[in-house]
Design a protein around this motif. Structure first.
Motif, mmCIF file in Angstrom:
data_model
loop_
_atom_site.group_PDB
_atom_site.id
_atom_site.type_symbol
_atom_site.label_atom_id
_atom_site.label_comp_id
_atom_site.label_asym_id
_atom_site.label_seq_id
_atom_site.Cartn_x
_atom_site.Cartn_y
_atom_site.Cartn_z
ATOM 1 N N THR A 85 27.198 -20.922 -30.100
ATOM 2 C CA THR A 85 25.882 -21.468 -29.283
ATOM 3 C C THR A 85 26.228 -22.955 -28.792
ATOM 4 O OG1 THR A 85 24.305 -19.916 -30.413
ATOM 5 C CG2 THR A 85 23.470 -21.753 -28.864
ATOM 6 N N TRP A 86 26.474 -23.103 -27.598
ATOM 7 C CA TRP A 86 26.410 -24.260 -26.837
ATOM 8 C C TRP A 86 25.194 -24.928 -26.374
ATOM 9 C CZ3 TRP A 86 31.551 -26.381 -24.750
ATOM 10 C CH2 TRP A 86 31.339 -27.701 -24.125
ATOM 11 N N THR A 87 24.691 -25.969 -26.788
ATOM 12 C CA THR A 87 23.204 -26.428 -26.521
ATOM 13 C C THR A 87 23.545 -27.394 -25.934
ATOM 14 O OG1 THR A 87 22.912 -27.785 -28.467
ATOM 15 C CG2 THR A 87 22.398 -25.244 -28.498
ATOM 16 N N VAL A 88 22.680 -27.943 -25.061
ATOM 17 C CA VAL A 88 22.741 -29.121 -24.130
ATOM 18 C C VAL A 88 21.294 -29.596 -24.025
ATOM 19 C CG1 VAL A 88 23.193 -30.097 -21.871
ATOM 20 C CG2 VAL A 88 24.373 -28.174 -22.464
ATOM 21 N N SER A 89 21.001 -30.853 -24.341
ATOM 22 C CA SER A 89 19.782 -31.672 -24.484
ATOM 23 C C SER A 89 19.707 -32.840 -23.328
ATOM 24 C CB SER A 89 19.496 -32.166 -25.947
ATOM 25 O OG SER A 89 19.565 -30.745 -26.777
ATOM 26 N N LEU A 90 18.657 -33.065 -23.010
ATOM 27 C CA LEU A 90 18.268 -34.336 -22.441
ATOM 28 C C LEU A 90 17.374 -35.268 -23.513
ATOM 29 C CD1 LEU A 90 18.619 -36.228 -19.863
ATOM 30 C CD2 LEU A 90 16.462 -35.007 -18.989
ATOM 31 N N ASP A 91 17.943 -36.391 -23.695
ATOM 32 C CA ASP A 91 16.880 -37.210 -24.464
ATOM 33 C C ASP A 91 16.449 -36.264 -25.639
ATOM 34 O OD1 ASP A 91 17.317 -39.529 -22.717
ATOM 35 O OD2 ASP A 91 15.635 -38.827 -21.671
ATOM 36 N N ASN A 92 17.223 -35.757 -26.457
ATOM 37 C CA ASN A 92 17.135 -35.063 -27.508
ATOM 38 C C ASN A 92 16.105 -33.791 -27.248
ATOM 39 O OD1 ASN A 92 18.548 -36.482 -29.222
ATOM 40 N ND2 ASN A 92 16.904 -37.908 -29.438
ATOM 41 N N GLU A 93 15.939 -33.414 -26.011
ATOM 42 C CA GLU A 93 14.973 -32.159 -25.690
ATOM 43 C C GLU A 93 15.869 -31.286 -25.250
ATOM 44 O OE1 GLU A 93 11.831 -30.650 -22.245
ATOM 45 O OE2 GLU A 93 12.343 -32.657 -22.303
ATOM 46 N N LEU A 94 15.857 -30.212 -25.938
ATOM 47 C CA LEU A 94 16.695 -28.752 -25.505
ATOM 48 C C LEU A 94 16.378 -28.253 -24.366
ATOM 49 C CD1 LEU A 94 18.986 -26.969 -26.554
ATOM 50 C CD2 LEU A 94 17.027 -25.600 -27.469
ATOM 51 N N LEU A 95 17.358 -28.195 -23.345
ATOM 52 C CA LEU A 95 17.355 -27.608 -22.040
ATOM 53 C C LEU A 95 17.687 -26.314 -21.831
ATOM 54 C CD1 LEU A 95 17.740 -30.673 -19.700
ATOM 55 C CD2 LEU A 95 15.668 -30.140 -20.662
ATOM 56 N N ILE A 96 18.834 -26.037 -22.456
ATOM 57 C CA ILE A 96 19.539 -24.892 -22.344
ATOM 58 C C ILE A 96 20.556 -24.492 -23.425
ATOM 59 C CG2 ILE A 96 21.595 -25.826 -20.855
ATOM 60 C CD1 ILE A 96 21.245 -23.517 -18.733
ATOM 61 N N THR A 97 20.732 -23.267 -23.552
ATOM 62 C CA THR A 97 21.919 -22.820 -24.512
ATOM 63 C C THR A 97 22.846 -21.874 -23.892
ATOM 64 O OG1 THR A 97 20.509 -20.770 -25.397
ATOM 65 C CG2 THR A 97 20.112 -22.837 -26.369
ATOM 66 N N ALA A 98 24.017 -21.502 -24.275
ATOM 67 C CA ALA A 98 25.094 -20.719 -23.532
ATOM 68 C C ALA A 98 25.741 -20.356 -24.631
ATOM 69 C CB ALA A 98 25.711 -21.273 -22.499
ATOM 70 N N GLU A 99 26.374 -19.135 -24.583
ATOM 71 C CA GLU A 99 27.184 -18.518 -25.562
ATOM 72 C C GLU A 99 28.514 -18.887 -25.463
ATOM 73 O OE1 GLU A 99 26.866 -14.108 -27.104
ATOM 74 O OE2 GLU A 99 28.288 -13.929 -25.588
ATOM 75 N N ILE A 100 29.284 -19.099 -26.533
ATOM 76 C CA ILE A 100 30.770 -19.710 -26.418
ATOM 77 C C ILE A 100 31.415 -18.764 -27.290
ATOM 78 C CG2 ILE A 100 30.180 -21.577 -27.967
ATOM 79 C CD1 ILE A 100 32.624 -22.963 -26.745
ATOM 80 N N ASP A 101 32.670 -18.260 -27.114
ATOM 81 C CA ASP A 101 33.533 -17.620 -27.782
ATOM 82 C C ASP A 101 34.497 -18.507 -28.671
ATOM 83 O OD1 ASP A 101 32.863 -15.319 -26.663
ATOM 84 O OD2 ASP A 101 34.300 -15.197 -25.190
ATOM 85 N N ILE A 102 34.270 -18.220 -29.855
ATOM 86 C CA ILE A 102 34.950 -19.255 -31.014
ATOM 87 C C ILE A 102 36.037 -18.487 -31.715
ATOM 88 C CG2 ILE A 102 34.649 -20.350 -33.061
ATOM 89 C CD1 ILE A 102 33.131 -21.696 -30.868
ATOM 90 N N ARG A 103 37.010 -19.302 -31.589
ATOM 91 C CA ARG A 103 38.302 -18.748 -32.544
ATOM 92 C C ARG A 103 38.829 -19.626 -33.400
ATOM 93 N NH1 ARG A 103 42.625 -15.138 -31.238
ATOM 94 N NH2 ARG A 103 41.871 -14.829 -29.202
ATOM 95 N N LYS A 104 38.770 -19.282 -34.549
ATOM 96 C CA LYS A 104 39.126 -20.130 -35.790
ATOM 97 C C LYS A 104 40.648 -19.835 -36.207
ATOM 98 C CE LYS A 104 34.665 -19.550 -37.766
ATOM 99 N NZ LYS A 104 33.559 -18.967 -38.882
#
Length: 332
Positions: A313-332
């Protein structure tokens, strides 16, 4: 004595300059229709009557109740509902989807009660569903006492939470289709009914996609409008504003001017950690003003398991307020 007279005259002029709406309470809010973020407002958290903007939640509650589509028999109570009406007659039948159009386009209180009785078993049962849904969606300052918006001292919301009602509702495809309709024609047997959306701006402003009108003597004029321009989407709410058509357009124009869609994370591959890569399938875009761009922060959450490929999960915040989340494909 002259000083006292001067003070009285000053107060008289001052009170005369205050808009009538302010005397009984008024409010407005503008939110980002993509994230629900409050962009601007006045008294946006003040609890006020919202009149028929209630029907936004009535429609969404009915649609999401799981009640099967089909004919609804109009009860005596529904047929005699007080206030605005689509003139349903006791004992007649109407399809539920048509009642939803009558509810949203013509603000039929009779349609509200017919839908409520059908989905909730009773009006009280349906109102309980409305309040439970409001609680589930985090509308903490909203209380419904009926499905129509007729005045009750306890039937209250805020400009901000009413904006959120339309924000949540527009994510539902069926609701969005109904609330965006300019006109609706219902035909069944020999019966033909034609309804035109009461929301004037839907017919006159190319940037208006959906909305709802409302009025009671206690609430004054209330209005909800969904704007879309150049990929930017806004919801504007006014409560108790006598110049709402003009105010909505001005608020939308001002906000469109101040805010831009900013790509805060591009589509593509990212190095998350040593030995851990991620890929965003779609860019993350936010409505931001010039001062906010530098205050955006990002966090990527990676599930703790041994799988080589996982969904993060990729999260984006503004001044520590969560605005949006997006799915991200992770490869380890």
């Amino acid at each position: 004595m002259r000083q006292a007279i001067a003070i009285v005259l000053f107060l008289s002029v001052l009170l005369a300059a205050v808009p009538k709406e302010a005397a009984s309470g008024s409010a407005w809010a503008v939110i980002d229709a993509e994230t629900g973020r409050l962009l601007d407002g006045s008294n946006e958290n003040l609890q006020l009557p919202i009149a028929s903007l209630t029907k936004i939640w009535t429609a969404l509650t009915f649609i999401e109740s799981g009640t099967a589509d089909g004919e609804i028999v109009i009860s005596p109570a529904a047929a005699s509902a007080e206030g605005s009406s689509i003139y349903l007659e006791q004992g007649t039948k109407m399809d539920s989807d048509a009642l939803l159009y009558g509810l949203m386009l013509r603000s039929g209180n009779d349609a509200a009660y017919a839908l409520a009785e059908h989905a909730g078993g009773s009006v009280d049962g349906f109102v309980d569903l409305m309040n439970k849904k409001a609680e589930l969606y985090g509308l903490e300052r909203t209380t419904f006492m009926n499905p129509s918006g007729l005045h009750d001292d306890r039937h209250l919301s805020t400009a901000y939470e009413t904006a959120l009602m339309l924000y949540f509702a527009m994510k539902n495809d069926e609701f969005s289709k109904i609330a965006s309709a300019e006109n609706f024609v219902y035909r069944k047997g020999d019966e033909v009914r034609s309804w035109r959306n009461k929301h004037r701006l839907i017919h006159t402003n190319d940037h208006v996609k959906a909305g709802k009108t409302g009025f009671t003597k206690a609430a004054g004029r209330t209005l909800a409008t969904y704007f879309e321009k150049d990929g930017k989407k806004l919801i504007v709410i006014t409560l108790n504003n006598g110049d709402d058509w003009n105010v909505h357009q001005q608020l939308a124009n001002d906000t469109f001017h101040k805010y831009e869609n900013v790509t805060v994370a591009k589509k593509g591959k990212y190095k998350i950690l040593p030995g851990v890569d991620g890929e965003l399938k779609r860019p993350i875009v936010l409505l931001l003003n010039e001062d906010e761009v530098e205050r955006v922060s990002h966090v990527v959450y990676i599930p703790r398991n041994k799988d080589r490929k996982v969904k993060g999960t990729w999260t984006v915040s503004l001044d520590n307020e969560l605005l949006i989340t997006a799915e991200i494909d992770i490869r380890k």
